[in-house]
Design a protein around this motif. Structure first.
Motif, PDB file in Angstrom:
ATOM      1  N   GLN A   1       0.830  -1.195   0.000  1.00 41.85           N
ATOM      2  CA  GLN A   1       0.000   0.000   0.000  1.00 41.85           C
ATOM      3  C   GLN A   1       0.876   1.262   0.000  1.00 41.85           C
ATOM      4  O   GLN A   1       1.789   1.404   0.812  1.00 41.85           O
ATOM      5  N   GLY A   2       0.577   2.195  -0.896  1.00 38.91           N
ATOM      6  CA  GLY A   2       1.407   3.373  -1.054  1.00 38.91           C
ATOM      7  C   GLY A   2       2.707   3.032  -1.761  1.00 38.91           C
ATOM      8  O   GLY A   2       3.022   1.875  -2.028  1.00 38.91           O
ATOM      9  N   LYS A   3       3.475   4.065  -2.097  1.00 39.04           N
ATOM     10  CA  LYS A   3       4.787   3.858  -2.731  1.00 39.04           C
ATOM     11  C   LYS A   3       5.818   3.355  -1.721  1.00 39.04           C
ATOM     12  O   LYS A   3       6.777   2.664  -2.065  1.00 39.04           O
ATOM     13  N   ASP A   4       5.620   3.773  -0.458  1.00 37.98           N
ATOM     14  CA  ASP A   4       6.490   3.330   0.622  1.00 37.98           C
ATOM     15  C   ASP A   4       5.712   3.491   1.920  1.00 37.98           C
ATOM     16  O   ASP A   4       4.555   3.937   1.919  1.00 37.98           O
ATOM     17  N   GLY A   5       6.328   3.124   3.048  1.00 36.30           N
ATOM     18  CA  GLY A   5       5.639   3.235   4.327  1.00 36.30           C
ATOM     19  C   GLY A   5       6.594   3.143   5.497  1.00 36.30           C
ATOM     20  O   GLY A   5       7.740   2.680   5.366  1.00 36.30           O
TER      21      GLY A   5
ATOM     22  N   ARG B   1       9.587   0.594   4.480  1.00 33.20           N
ATOM     23  CA  ARG B   1       9.365  -0.223   3.285  1.00 33.20           C
ATOM     24  C   ARG B   1       9.286   0.673   2.057  1.00 33.20           C
ATOM     25  O   ARG B   1       8.667   1.708   2.065  1.00 33.20           O
ATOM     26  N   ARG B   2       9.969   0.239   1.004  1.00 27.16           N
ATOM     27  CA  ARG B   2       9.983   1.005  -0.246  1.00 27.16           C
ATOM     28  C   ARG B   2       9.735   0.069  -1.420  1.00 27.16           C
ATOM     29  O   ARG B   2      10.366  -0.980  -1.534  1.00 27.16           O
ATOM     30  N   ASP B   3       8.787   0.426  -2.301  1.00 24.61           N
ATOM     31  CA  ASP B   3       8.553  -0.340  -3.520  1.00 24.61           C
ATOM     32  C   ASP B   3       9.547   0.100  -4.582  1.00 24.61           C
ATOM     33  O   ASP B   3       9.715   1.299  -4.830  1.00 24.61           O
ATOM     34  N   VAL B   4      10.180  -0.871  -5.216  1.00 22.65           N
ATOM     35  CA  VAL B   4      11.150  -0.564  -6.261  1.00 22.65           C
ATOM     36  C   VAL B   4      10.442  -0.192  -7.549  1.00 22.65           C
ATOM     37  O   VAL B   4      10.842   0.716  -8.266  1.00 22.65           O
TER      38      VAL B   4
ATOM     39  N   SER C   1       4.234 -25.057  20.546  1.00 22.32           N
ATOM     40  CA  SER C   1       5.007 -24.620  21.713  1.00 22.32           C
ATOM     41  C   SER C   1       4.153 -23.869  22.725  1.00 22.32           C
ATOM     42  O   SER C   1       4.524 -23.752  23.888  1.00 22.32           O
ATOM     43  N   GLY C   2       3.006 -23.345  22.274  1.00 22.66           N
ATOM     44  CA  GLY C   2       2.160 -22.552  23.159  1.00 22.66           C
ATOM     45  C   GLY C   2       2.594 -21.104  23.269  1.00 22.66           C
ATOM     46  O   GLY C   2       2.057 -20.349  24.076  1.00 22.66           O
ATOM     47  N   SER C   3       3.560 -20.688  22.463  1.00 21.80           N
ATOM     48  CA  SER C   3       4.007 -19.296  22.493  1.00 21.80           C
ATOM     49  C   SER C   3       3.204 -18.448  21.519  1.00 21.80           C
ATOM     50  O   SER C   3       2.601 -18.969  20.575  1.00 21.80           O
ATOM     51  N   LYS C   4       3.234 -17.137  21.743  1.00 17.96           N
ATOM     52  CA  LYS C   4       2.459 -16.218  20.914  1.00 17.96           C
ATOM     53  C   LYS C   4       3.180 -14.879  20.851  1.00 17.96           C
ATOM     54  O   LYS C   4       3.735 -14.415  21.851  1.00 17.96           O
ATOM     55  N   THR C   5       3.168 -14.255  19.681  1.00 15.88           N
ATOM     56  CA  THR C   5       3.792 -12.951  19.498  1.00 15.88           C
ATOM     57  C   THR C   5       2.739 -11.955  19.027  1.00 15.88           C
ATOM     58  O   THR C   5       2.027 -12.216  18.060  1.00 15.88           O
ATOM     59  N   LEU C   6       2.653 -10.840  19.744  1.00 18.68           N
ATOM     60  CA  LEU C   6       1.722  -9.768  19.399  1.00 18.68           C
ATOM     61  C   LEU C   6       2.500  -8.607  18.803  1.00 18.68           C
ATOM     62  O   LEU C   6       3.515  -8.177  19.363  1.00 18.68           O
ATOM     63  N   MET C   7       2.044  -8.082  17.669  1.00 16.13           N
ATOM     64  CA  MET C   7       2.666  -6.921  17.022  1.00 16.13           C
ATOM     65  C   MET C   7       1.661  -5.776  17.035  1.00 16.13           C
ATOM     66  O   MET C   7       0.553  -5.906  16.490  1.00 16.13           O
ATOM     67  N   SER C   8       2.042  -4.644  17.645  1.00 11.41           N
ATOM     68  CA  SER C   8       1.211  -3.445  17.665  1.00 11.41           C
ATOM     69  C   SER C   8       1.911  -2.354  16.871  1.00 11.41           C
ATOM     70  O   SER C   8       3.078  -2.023  17.148  1.00 11.41           O
ATOM     71  N   TYR C   9       1.194  -1.792  15.880  1.00  5.87           N
ATOM     72  CA  TYR C   9       1.775  -0.807  14.971  1.00  5.87           C
ATOM     73  C   TYR C   9       1.223   0.577  15.305  1.00  5.87           C
ATOM     74  O   TYR C   9       0.013   0.757  15.467  1.00  5.87           O
ATOM     75  N   SER C  10       2.107   1.571  15.386  1.00  2.52           N
ATOM     76  CA  SER C  10       1.698   2.945  15.649  1.00  2.52           C
ATOM     77  C   SER C  10       2.460   3.890  14.725  1.00  2.52           C
ATOM     78  O   SER C  10       3.440   3.493  14.089  1.00  2.52           O
ATOM     79  N   ALA C  11       2.000   5.149  14.671  1.00  5.42           N
ATOM     80  CA  ALA C  11       2.637   6.170  13.825  1.00  5.42           C
ATOM     81  C   ALA C  11       2.831   5.660  12.400  1.00  5.42           C
ATOM     82  O   ALA C  11       3.866   5.898  11.768  1.00  5.42           O
ATOM     83  N   VAL C  12       1.829   4.958  11.878  1.00  5.93           N
ATOM     84  CA  VAL C  12       1.911   4.407  10.523  1.00  5.93           C
ATOM     85  C   VAL C  12       1.693   5.532   9.506  1.00  5.93           C
ATOM     86  O   VAL C  12       0.745   6.304   9.609  1.00  5.93           O
ATOM     87  N   THR C  13       2.587   5.643   8.539  1.00  2.00           N
ATOM     88  CA  THR C  13       2.450   6.637   7.475  1.00  2.00           C
ATOM     89  C   THR C  13       2.818   6.006   6.145  1.00  2.00           C
ATOM     90  O   THR C  13       3.641   5.081   6.082  1.00  2.00           O
ATOM     91  N   TYR C  14       2.196   6.519   5.074  1.00  2.00           N
ATOM     92  CA  TYR C  14       2.469   6.039   3.726  1.00  2.00           C
ATOM     93  C   TYR C  14       3.002   7.177   2.864  1.00  2.00           C
ATOM     94  O   TYR C  14       2.829   8.354   3.185  1.00  2.00           O
ATOM     95  N   ASN C  15       3.656   6.807   1.766  1.00  2.00           N
ATOM     96  CA  ASN C  15       4.173   7.776   0.796  1.00  2.00           C
ATOM     97  C   ASN C  15       5.070   8.814   1.475  1.00  2.00           C
ATOM     98  O   ASN C  15       4.899  10.024   1.332  1.00  2.00           O
ATOM     99  N   VAL C  16       6.033   8.288   2.235  1.00  2.00           N
ATOM    100  CA  VAL C  16       6.961   9.127   3.003  1.00  2.00           C
ATOM    101  C   VAL C  16       8.002   9.779   2.092  1.00  2.00           C
ATOM    102  O   VAL C  16       8.495  10.862   2.377  1.00  2.00           O
ATOM    103  N   GLY C  17       8.337   9.124   0.979  1.00  2.00           N
ATOM    104  CA  GLY C  17       9.405   9.596   0.111  1.00  2.00           C
ATOM    105  C   GLY C  17      10.758   9.076   0.547  1.00  2.00           C
ATOM    106  O   GLY C  17      11.756   9.811   0.537  1.00  2.00           O
ATOM    107  N   LEU C  18      10.834   7.808   0.922  1.00  2.00           N
ATOM    108  CA  LEU C  18      12.082   7.218   1.404  1.00  2.00           C
ATOM    109  C   LEU C  18      13.072   7.059   0.248  1.00  2.00           C
ATOM    110  O   LEU C  18      12.738   6.470  -0.778  1.00  2.00           O
TER     111      LEU C  18
END
Length: 275
Positions: free
Chosen positions: A44-48, A72-75, A239-256
């Motif tokens: 999504q977007g050109k980058d993020g 992340r940057r799309d080539v 294994s009974g393990s679990k990983t939670l990922m919480s994303y904040s300050a998400v922005t797209y089309n940053v111009g990386l």
């Protein structure tokens, strides 16, 4: 196949993305569903950019946290859905801030379609840049229940795709690896939201047909016009393990700029783009 009960909470989380009367009269082709799902998950977007809090919980309830920024940057241009759009080469840069033992560690991926991905891991304590072999793609990402391949995405051409079912809310897809000996799973089943094309739940099955690994989208927001997963989990049922990922300050089309996705910037982090 019926929807499992574990998916039910995600329906409510995605309600804000549902548009009355928006259900298409005809079901899209399997290829279109796969491409649009891949776009939503990775293109999504050109980058993020996003700040990520990772919480790893083991079978005894003990928790470990990691904080990092992912760029992340799309080539190639991925605006158009025709042909191979939403499936082009990409670059990923992951920079760790917490805890102290991984501070300044960095992970770099050049994702290719025609060849194996290039992946590097920078270990600041040793001032060492380690090349990650293609065979390591399905190993743990920094001690979590996510694999390296989960972070940058799996090539859609690596699997054959089958539409198992169309429910009121989901396209249910089965993905089978074209090279079975290259992966540890026999297939995986994905529940894709029919309007947003967010992969709400993905279930991995071993060669005995047992489900052993589950990825779930737990929270979704619309950011810059894009439906975006803001909280997700990966659970290892063995294994009974679990990983939670919480994303904040998400922005797209940053111009990386392309230059920061290089081995040089593994040792010298691009701080202006990590804030």
């Amino acid at each position: 196949m019926k929807l499992t009960r574990t998916i039910a909470p995600a329906v409510g989380l995605l309600a804000a993305l549902w548009l009355p009367g928006a259900i298409a009269a005809a079901t899209p082709s399997v290829d279109e569903i796969v491409h649009r799902t891949n776009q939503t998950a990775y293109y999504q977007g050109k980058d993020g950019r996003a700040q990520v809090l990772m919480t790893i919980t083991d079978s005894q309830g003990r928790e470990r946290e990691r904080r990092f920024t992912i760029l992340r940057r799309d080539v190639a241009d991925s605006d158009d859905i025709a042909g191979e759009a939403y499936n082009g080469d990409q670059q990923f840069y992951v920079f760790f801030q917490r805890p102290a033992d991984v501070n300044k560690m960095a992970f770099l991926v050049w994702k290719h379609l025609a060849t194996d991905d290039d992946r590097w891991l920078y270990l600041p304590a040793l001032d060492l840049v380690k090349r990650i072999a293609a065979s390591d793609q399905r190993t743990s990402f920094v001690g979590s229940d996510y694999f390296y391949e989960d972070v940058s995405g799996r090539d859609i051409h690596a699997d054959s795709h089958e539409l198992l079912e169309v429910t009121d809310n989901y396209f249910v897809l089965k993905h089978t690896p074209r090279e079975p000996d290259s992966v540890e799973f026999s297939h995986y089943v994905m529940y894709v939201h029919k309007i947003s094309f967010i992969p709400v739940q993905t279930e991995y099955f071993d060669r005995n047909g047992e489900k052993y690994r589950v990825a779930t989208a737990l929270g979704v927001d619309t950011i810059d016009g894009y439906p975006t997963v803001t909280q997700a989990s990966m659970e290892d049922l063995r294994s009974g393990s679990k990983t939670l990922m919480s994303y904040s300050a998400v922005t797209y089309n940053v111009g990386l700029p392309e230059e920061i996705f290089s081995e040089r910037y593994l040792r010298r982090a691009p701080v202006n783009y990590l804030r």
